[in-house]
Design a protein around this motif. Structure first.
Motif, short mmCIF file in Angstrom:
data_model
loop_
_atom_site.label_atom_id
_atom_site.label_comp_id
_atom_site.label_asym_id
_atom_site.label_seq_id
_atom_site.Cartn_x
_atom_site.Cartn_y
_atom_site.Cartn_z
N LEU A 30 0.68 -1.15 -0.22
CA LEU A 30 -0.05 -0.11 -0.44
C LEU A 30 0.91 1.53 0.12
N ALA A 31 1.92 1.16 0.79
CA ALA A 31 2.65 2.57 0.74
C ALA A 31 3.59 2.45 -0.79
N ASP A 32 3.94 1.85 -0.87
CA ASP A 32 4.38 1.76 -2.71
C ASP A 32 4.06 1.38 -4.01
N LYS A 33 2.91 1.15 -3.76
CA LYS A 33 1.74 1.25 -4.75
C LYS A 33 0.34 1.85 -4.82
N ARG A 34 0.18 2.71 -4.43
CA ARG A 34 -0.45 3.52 -3.62
C ARG A 34 -1.47 4.46 -4.58
N ASP A 75 -9.91 -8.66 4.11
CA ASP A 75 -10.61 -10.17 4.92
C ASP A 75 -9.92 -11.66 4.14
N PHE A 76 -8.64 -12.17 4.77
CA PHE A 76 -8.76 -13.42 4.54
C PHE A 76 -8.70 -14.17 4.98
N GLY A 77 -7.60 -15.43 4.53
CA GLY A 77 -7.06 -16.87 5.89
C GLY A 77 -6.43 -17.18 5.16
N VAL A 78 -5.04 -18.36 5.76
CA VAL A 78 -3.85 -18.65 5.29
C VAL A 78 -4.45 -20.07 5.90
N LYS A 79 -4.93 -21.00 5.15
CA LYS A 79 -4.56 -22.70 5.31
C LYS A 79 -3.23 -23.69 5.20
N TYR A 80 -3.12 -23.98 6.75
CA TYR A 80 -1.80 -24.65 6.77
C TYR A 80 -2.07 -26.14 7.29
N ARG A 81 -2.24 -27.10 6.39
CA ARG A 81 -2.08 -28.68 6.97
C ARG A 81 -3.68 -28.85 6.91
N GLY A 82 -4.64 -28.01 6.35
CA GLY A 82 -6.04 -27.76 6.79
C GLY A 82 -6.38 -27.11 7.82
N TYR A 83 -5.81 -26.47 8.43
CA TYR A 83 -6.34 -25.49 9.68
C TYR A 83 -6.17 -24.18 9.31
N THR A 84 -7.04 -23.46 9.44
CA THR A 84 -7.06 -21.68 8.49
C THR A 84 -7.06 -20.61 9.84
N SER A 85 -6.37 -19.91 9.29
CA SER A 85 -6.79 -17.90 9.81
C SER A 85 -7.48 -17.57 9.75
N ASP A 86 -8.06 -16.58 10.03
CA ASP A 86 -9.15 -15.69 9.63
C ASP A 86 -8.64 -14.33 9.80
N VAL A 87 -8.21 -13.46 9.51
CA VAL A 87 -8.15 -12.17 9.83
C VAL A 87 -8.75 -10.75 8.62
N THR A 88 -8.93 -10.00 9.82
CA THR A 88 -9.30 -8.59 8.69
C THR A 88 -8.93 -7.91 8.84
N ILE A 89 -7.90 -6.48 8.07
CA ILE A 89 -7.53 -5.41 8.21
C ILE A 89 -8.52 -4.32 7.06
N THR A 90 -8.68 -2.99 8.06
CA THR A 90 -9.58 -2.06 6.89
C THR A 90 -8.08 -1.00 6.89
N VAL A 91 -8.38 -0.89 5.53
CA VAL A 91 -7.42 0.48 4.90
C VAL A 91 -8.45 2.09 4.72
#
Length: 340
Positions: A137-141, A200-216
């Motif tokens: 976001l800083a580089d390609k605003r 809002d995204f999640g990363v799946k590792y060995r079947g298990y997912t994270s779930d996070v959201t950032i607001t810009v």
């Protein structure tokens, strides 16, 4: 739950006997042999790719007597259950979500050490991606599109050893962030225009997912937008202060709803939900159903995600993943509100 019980990550039928036997019936025999841990693997093609024939075959292999009880997952369609009753008229066929399904949901809500390690790794990768997004976001605003963000998340997750994303990434530019879950999930709009952009995204590792959201956030903001930011940040901290072992999830959710009401707002979704093999699973931090009496316990991993949405002002959400430990909560992710 097949992956939870066996380690097998693909389509299959799973048969469990009251005597403790575990038979897997996959369509991909090689994958099952490599990744699953069961007593026996029988190729689905052996039963002509027919669910009824598979059940009949296992009933014969286990020498089930007339009147034996066969319980199906409540997720099976009604016609499938009817077909099985016709195929095995001498058996007692039960199809309910209050049997094995209910038990598995409760078991899955409390993670063991290996599950915690998998989710911790997913969260670590997520944190690295959040940092990368902030740098992008800083580089390609002014030139970063929703689809650029979504593709970056998927590529970085796989590069860092993840299976991929845990669910469809949501990347909503300021003119589309008014929805809790934007539709379509992402497109060609520019991220970081004036107002709120939600990722809002999640990363799946060995079947298990994270779930996070950032607001810009890109200002200047209206008075309403500034009020939304202040309330979400305050209530996020309030939520963390309320979380502790032995506290009913509904009690926490109610206090959060009351806090939003004092600001003059109403949050249209639950405060949070469990994560694991599914992006949404128990426990649920909400007030309106039977889940509200569930108490937080060591080993539970869940999100905290206060958010507000307005048709003109747009949407803002802050979501992180929380682990309950013997010493209290541990915030596993580092999502944040990013101002550009």
């Amino acid at each position: 739950s097949i992956r939870y019980l066996t380690g097998h990550p693909a389509d299959a039928l799973l048969f469990l006997s009251s005597g403790g036997e575990c038979f897997l019936v996959p369509w991909d025999e090689n994958l099952a042999a490599e990744l699953s841990s069961v007593d026996k693997i029988i190729l689905y093609n052996s039963y002509k790719r027919s669910f009824s024939l598979a059940v009949q075959g296992l009933a014969e292999e286990w020498r089930l007597k007339a009147g034996s009880r066969i319980e199906l997952s409540g997720k099976f369609p009604y016609p499938v259950a009817v077909e099985l009753i016709t195929t095995l008229p001498d058996m007692e066929i039960i199809c309910s979500d209050q049997g094995l399904d209910s038990l598995l949901l409760k078991l899955r809500s409390i993670k063991d050490e290996s599950e915690i390690q998998a989710i911790q790794k997913a969260c670590e990768i997520s944190n690295e991606i959040v940092q990368g997004i902030e740098e992008l976001l800083a580089d390609k605003r002014g030139s970063l599109r929703e689809l650029d963000i979504a593709q970056y998340i998927d590529s970085e997750a796989r590069t860092r050893g993840a299976e991929g994303i845990g669910f469809d990434t949501l990347a909503a530019a300021a003119n589309r962030s008014f929805a809790v879950h934007a539709f379509p999930a992402y497109g060609s709009e520019l991220i970081g225009e004036r107002g709120f952009s939600v990722i809002d995204f999640g990363v799946k590792y060995r079947g298990y997912t994270s779930d996070v959201t950032i607001t810009v956030i890109h200002g200047p903001l209206s008075k309403l937008q500034q009020k939304m930011v202040e309330s979400v940040l305050e209530i996020y901290e309030l939520a963390l202060s309320l979380i502790d072992s032995g506290i009913p999830t509904g009690e926490i959710a109610l206090k959060i709803d009351e806090a939003f009401a004092r600001w003059g707002f109403k949050m249209p979704h639950a405060l949070g939900h469990g994560i694991g093999l599914a992006a949404h699973e128990a426990p649920y931090l909400r007030t309106e159903d039977q889940n509200s009496s569930v108490v937080l316990q060591e080993g539970m991993i869940f999100t905290v995600e206060p958010g507000l949405y307005h048709p003109e002002a747009g949407g803002i959400r802050l979501e992180n993943d929380i682990l309950m430990t013997s010493h209290g909560l541990k915030v596993m992710t580092n999502s944040r509100i990013i101002e550009i």
